[in-house]
Write an enzyme that holds these catalytic residues in place. Sequence first.
Site, PDB file in Angstrom:
ATOM      1  N   HIS A   1       0.816  -1.214   0.000  1.00 47.20           N
ATOM      2  CA  HIS A   1       0.000   0.000   0.000  1.00 47.20           C
ATOM      3  C   HIS A   1       0.851   1.266   0.000  1.00 47.20           C
ATOM      4  O   HIS A   1       0.541   2.248  -0.682  1.00 47.20           O
ATOM      5  CB  HIS A   1      -0.923   0.002   1.221  1.00 47.20           C
TER       6      HIS A   1
ATOM      7  N   CYS B   1       2.697  -2.569 -24.396  1.00 47.93           N
ATOM      8  CA  CYS B   1       2.377  -1.805 -23.182  1.00 47.93           C
ATOM      9  C   CYS B   1       3.253  -2.168 -21.988  1.00 47.93           C
ATOM     10  O   CYS B   1       2.889  -1.885 -20.859  1.00 47.93           O
ATOM     11  CB  CYS B   1       0.907  -2.001 -22.819  1.00 47.93           C
TER      12      CYS B   1
END
Length: 798
Positions: A412, A725
């Site tokens: 996180h 990508c």
Amino acid sequence: MQNRGRIDPAVSDSTDAEPLSDKSKPGPSAKVPEGKSPDSKPHDGRSHDWAGSRRLLRLLRDLMKERGSSQMKLDKIVKLIAQDIVAEVCSIYVLRSGDVLELFATMGLKPEAVHQTRLHVEEGIVGQVAALALPLALSDAQKHPNFAYRPETGEENYQSLLGVPIQRAGRVIGVLAVQNVTPRNYTDEEVEALETVAMLLAELFAGGEIALLDETAAGDDGQGKPMRLDGLALNDGLAIGQAVPHTRGIVISQVIADDPEEERERLVTAVAEMRGAIDDLLARADIAELGEHREILEVYRMFAEDKGWIGRIDEAILSGLTAEAAVEKIQVDTRTRMAKVKDPYLKERLSDLEDLGNRLLHHLLELDGTGPQDLPDDMVLIARNLGPAELLDYDATRLRAVVLEEGSPTAHVVIMARALNIPIIGRCRDIVTSARPGDRIVVDADNEQVLLRPNEEVQATFASTIAERDRRKEIFAATRDLPPVTLDGLRIALNINAGLLIDIPHLHDSGADGIGLYRTEIAFMVRDTFPGVTAQTELYSRVVEQADGKPVVFRTLDVGGDKVLPYWQGEVDENPAMGWRAIRIGLDRPAVLRQQIRALLRASQGGELRIMFPMISDVAEFETARALLDREIEREGVKGRTLPSMVKAGVMLEVPSLYWQLPALLDKVDFVSVGSNDLFQFHFAADRGNPRLVRRYDVLAPGFLKLLHGIASQASAKQVALSLCGDMAAHPLEAMALLGCGFESLSMPAPSVAPVKTMIRSLNLAPLKTLLPSWLELPDHSLRDRLRSYAKEQGVEL
């Protein structure tokens, strides 16, 4: 409320440990001297009653109040422990510089062995306890494969041994060991009680009640000297600043409670204050602007509401600990349990839990949090690990970079750092003990290295590089509205990669054509429950709305491997990159894939939907996925819902096996996007996360470029839209090679759009496309030097 602790700037985080039984498996090596006190009595082999452990802790606390030298206190401590547990030997080892454990005090071994007997961390049983940071209980230590005899201690054939690590801030600073002559099966209660004593010793060391020699624990070897440390780039960038160790560590001065009920009341008050402070954090204006990243903090807030966590702390208080000691004990237990968990997502949540524990300790001890007033304007934050809220405690305008000893791409705190565009390096071993407050430090995340205390010449070189980058940023900013067209007139499509709503503004700021890869899994990873169709529809609708008419390619859920959802339990793959992941999960759990497709259809009503399936290995997988898409289109039509004006279905080509079915695939798909990251690692059979292999192979190797050239040639012949990508598209030199191979559409992180566009506008493409095929037959390890020389000769801006 009494203030019972103080901030220790040298401490970064919490401690950890958990009892092991005699059945525990041996790990790395170690060693323990053994001996016999002249007047000690053999233990009768029966389990010791530890109901009096609180009495022992109080005796130790009272002993600390006595006058006398540190050595005298240590000598009394080992005697008290030995008498209470009825052991013939009790010894304390302290970790010195160079990973050496030194015998600091003993009852039972020869007194002259104190400060003379030294063991490496990977030597004998004591060394194993230190190496693993786990307790070890042995009824017959001599049969352990790491048992080693040290004659200078005067030890005899002691059979049973119990050793526990003395830990502080998540680091082993010593070992506490007891031994008995006869075989003894130490109970879990005995192990836990000795761990509590070790925790008290750690606090006494940290608080200065027992003074150790200057070179203990962290060690001073190399202090003041320049150092180069390797790590893992979690967010690219380059920065120079002053080292600021994360100062969440707390020294607890009172471990034993005088009144458990009063301690429980203190806990209730502190928990309420902590929750209120988190709510205030969530209400901050700058947090509100984080968009979907705010969900990370919402999940963090839910940890603070966990009744099980608070309940375990309450139970520890009832066992006789103060509230702050109980919090520390639960942190110890949690970290040890989590160390055994293989699930990477669960491991990453440990930093969130430690952050909460440290915050709770601050409220219990009435200590101020991290304040910006005394921090430098060019700080580089140093920590073992961080929770997402801890990062936000620091002023982002003054924070140049973050360096962690742990950390992973999906943690996180890393997601938050990316959103704030802060360079971050993880898995940088020894940075916490090596960096001192105020040290100059260079964080080169582009090359995955940290330079600590570099000389002025090195600093000047990197400062010049940073200045040049800033200058180029100004030049790049001027290209925002210029088309990415080569000198010979070929228009190249430049798109960005995105994964959260906060990324969408970069689409417009960069002047990109669209979003070539929207990673839908990121939103799943920051939630604590699986988002249903309604929640997904709302999210995708906001993405489409904020894209403001520019095309978006949505990649369906790509989890598994190193991307684990907290609410999905499954078997751990031995090789996650090639295990149950991406489309394999989607096809095995079609309801999940259908719900996502349904949400994407509803979010794209009246507009165009581009949907891409990841990790396709053969044409049959695409056909199955396409059938689910068609089924959902039919279902939505039957229900009378407005459908997208056009639906385009494509695949992500990242498994080499699909190349051999490319002719058949191109007849069935609307577009193909090459995922160069996975394709590269599968092509070379090299884990791209392995630091030993990270620079062994090059994406500009002739063989890999030949593979890409073949893909582009076949797609062009079938007139199927093709893009790339992966990370390869983000660098001007690599992007130039891709154009030479025939790619005319690239997707990359938003900051890369301007430099790649600058390269394109300075490139005459036709000569390169003519020259490159001949280079693809060379036996070279890499074409990087050839391409760089070509760019220099042709005036291509890299």
